[in-house]
Design a protein around this motif. Structure first.
Motif, PDB file in Angstrom:
ATOM      1  N   ASP A  10      49.551 -13.589  24.143  1.00 19.41           N
ATOM      2  CA  ASP A  10      49.087 -13.426  22.780  1.00 19.41           C
ATOM      3  C   ASP A  10      47.589 -13.126  22.723  1.00 19.41           C
ATOM      4  N   ALA A  24      52.144  -6.214  14.659  1.00 19.82           N
ATOM      5  CA  ALA A  24      51.669  -7.168  15.655  1.00 19.82           C
ATOM      6  C   ALA A  24      50.396  -7.849  15.175  1.00 19.82           C
ATOM      7  N   HIS A  84      57.377  -7.572  25.304  1.00 24.14           N
ATOM      8  CA  HIS A  84      56.448  -8.084  24.304  1.00 24.14           C
ATOM      9  C   HIS A  84      55.353  -7.061  24.017  1.00 24.14           C
ATOM     10  N   ARG A 110      51.880  -1.706  16.084  1.00 22.01           N
ATOM     11  CA  ARG A 110      50.573  -2.315  16.144  1.00 22.01           C
ATOM     12  C   ARG A 110      50.200  -3.075  14.885  1.00 22.01           C
ATOM     13  N   ALA A 152      47.020  -9.660  23.848  1.00 22.20           N
ATOM     14  CA  ALA A 152      47.452  -8.727  22.807  1.00 22.20           C
ATOM     15  C   ALA A 152      46.408  -8.663  21.701  1.00 22.20           C
ATOM     16  N   GLN A 188      56.423  -3.873  22.206  1.00 24.13           N
ATOM     17  CA  GLN A 188      56.477  -4.080  20.756  1.00 24.13           C
ATOM     18  C   GLN A 188      55.087  -4.050  20.137  1.00 24.13           C
ATOM     19  N   VAL A 189      54.162  -4.699  20.790  1.00 18.70           N
ATOM     20  CA  VAL A 189      52.788  -4.730  20.268  1.00 18.70           C
ATOM     21  C   VAL A 189      52.252  -3.310  20.163  1.00 18.70           C
ATOM     22  N   GLN A 230      50.125 -11.779  14.697  1.00 17.84           N
ATOM     23  CA  GLN A 230      49.225 -12.571  15.538  1.00 17.84           C
ATOM     24  C   GLN A 230      48.052 -13.169  14.779  1.00 17.84           C
TER      25      GLN A 230
END
Lengths: 200, 200, 200, 200
Positions: free
Chosen positions: B165, B105, B94, B102, B168, B97-98, B109
DNA sequence: GATGAATGAGGCTTCATTCAT
DNA sequence: TATGAATGAAGCCTCATTCAT
């Protein structure tokens, strides 16, 4: 005489409470200032005697609700010594508030976080203060040998808040709120983090 | 030749990538369709040959990125048997990927949640599918005796996702990204939840 | 005081009159709302305090002008008994209005028909009421033995209106209006229909 | 070889006929060029090989249909000597065409007349030619002593056309067309104007 | 000739905010 | 203080037309 300040505060509260409902119902962007005015029973212009602009209403709600939250949290944790117990109390208190003030919770969780401006410019000091209480619990637990020292209190804090918050949002978004109980969620989240923190 | 379909897909991708950047930079509401068009190097109207409207661009980004995510997750977990390991891999993947995407993401999010409430109609099936993988890990761990049976996989799933989340988002929002390392966060969150789940 | 309602009505009238001129000059589609606003001396948005949308302005003009027309027609025919005389009065009155309110006439005749929507969805009740007066004249003339009973009042009504309307449009469209006199046209059309209706 | 001009004409006709249907169905403004292209089975751009622009399609339809009308009218009136009979024939022929080519009639009557540009800039020569036939009938009738000399052929012409046209439009607009018969309307309008013209 | 992807100008409408009363 | 009528900036989207292929 002494009525005037009271009345003034009343009108401001009137607007705030109306805004909470309208924001919760329609969302910040969809909510029209005139909607809030109508629900508060005042003229559109009156709102601008108490708030700088529409966003100021939202931020004011945040500040006010967070003040209440902070006071309540202090009371809740007062006299509780064990770090694990303090974490459990924190989670339960958080969800108590969500359940009791559902509209306000909806605004805080859904709207506030979503305000791009909020996320990128506004510094939510009060939120940090609130979460800081949790970070302090972790740090004290580490100092007193209850919790592992290799956990970063800052990371744990955001993780804990994220877990609570997401579950609250799911609960708020689910129409019937019967997919799970907030109480169970509070206990499970608290328990998971306590187990995850405990020194072996 | 075989160039035509490629070119067509190219243009769509051009718009999608431009939109990701613009949405990430300004947010969905603030982003103007003409900003996206300019960044993609096409005319405003061209966008409407590939997308129904502005919102459709956002939802398409979501669908496409989630597809990539789902595929990547399957590869990541392939051959990993131990439930605890699978949880660690999930968290690391996860954040990988973030870190790699970026802007995407940030859009996923921050912006997508904007829709959560307001696009009440939209069902983020792909997100559920993604999270469902985690719930399945928990359930299997319980069945195989690794994890306590008194944890509600549904509650744990949302809590885990919320924790990931939120961290992130904090990482994305912090300009320099040096307040904490995503890798450390991934490991700590995974570890906390694993400890919190483990049967004693 | 009693000025406030007057002022409000004034502003609405201001917009209506400006719209009549702009619609007459440019046509409904070509007329921009901002043209109307500028001519009325108000802001664009103000128009939407009084009208739902651009089309609503056009329909309102229609309704208002028809109301005036209906009232004037009643006065004109009052005390006139002979069906033939009533027909002559009707025709003269119609052209009197066209001549006096040329811009409004142009809008009603040219623009209103332009609206496909108008023609296919809007029910111009007021127009039917206006024409219904003529049909009634025909029917009464038949009952009293002045007019042939084998004429269908409905057909005669539309034929009469078409004849009047076409001549009015030609008069309005001819820049100098000297190709023929409206008065002569009114008398000839009335006379033709009277002769065509008369029982021998 | 000789096939090419035929094919070319075919394609042009294809587009024209498609346009008639689309204009009749949706109206000129609502009709999209791509609708016409799709119905004609050609690409959008192809239309611009045969027509200058969208309006040119409408005007071409007008010119072509009027040519057919003029030819048919000449045949219809051929050998008919009596002015009154010629007027009857004119009216019947007109409605025959409306009934037979309903879509074309709808376009001509509703759309064409409603085009502001058409009404204010385009000179509908063909329409004048068509109506001129009627004016000539009146004039000849006056010269031969059948009709009163105090009727202005120009005024009568527009009145007659207006009456026919309005009735045709009402017939076209009424969904079921059973409120009245076009044949009855033709006869009544013709009869009224004949009676109104006749020298006593 | 035929295509159809690309263009981009253009306008209605909303609604947060102001300010004369 | 309170009002609420007025403001006017701002932006999504359509669709007739073009032009490279």
């Amino acid at each position: 005489m002494s009525e005037l300040p009271a009345k003034k505060a009343d009108k401001r509260n009137l607007i705030t409470e109306a805004a909470v409902e309208v924001f919760a119902e329609k969302g910040f962007r969809q909510a029209r200032v005139s909607d809030i005015a109508r629900k508060a029973g005042v003229a559109d212009g009156t709102i601008y005697l108490y708030f700088k602009n529409k966003e100021d209403i939202l931020l004011s709600i945040f500040e006010e609700k967070m003040d209440i939250l902070l006071e309540g949290l202090a009371v809740e944790l007062d006299g509780v010594d064990d770090p694990a117990d303090r974490i459990r109390r924190f989670a339960r208190f958080h969800y108590q508030q969500v359940r009791t003030n559902r509209a306000a919770a909806e605004v805080l969780q859904v709207e506030l976080r979503l305000s791009h401006k909020f996320l990128k410019e506004y510094r939510p000091e009060k939120l940090w203060e609130y979460l800081g209480v949790f970070a302090t619990i972790v740090r004290e637990g580490q100092d007193r040998g209850h919790f592992r020292k290799d956990r970063d209190p800052f990371v744990v804090m955001w993780g804990f808040f994220g877990a609570l918050d997401e579950l609250a949002m799911q609960w708020v978004l689910s129409k019937k709120n019967d997919r799970f109980s907030l109480e169970v969620a509070a206990d499970q989240v608290a328990d998971i983090f306590i187990k995850g923190l405990e020194a072996t």
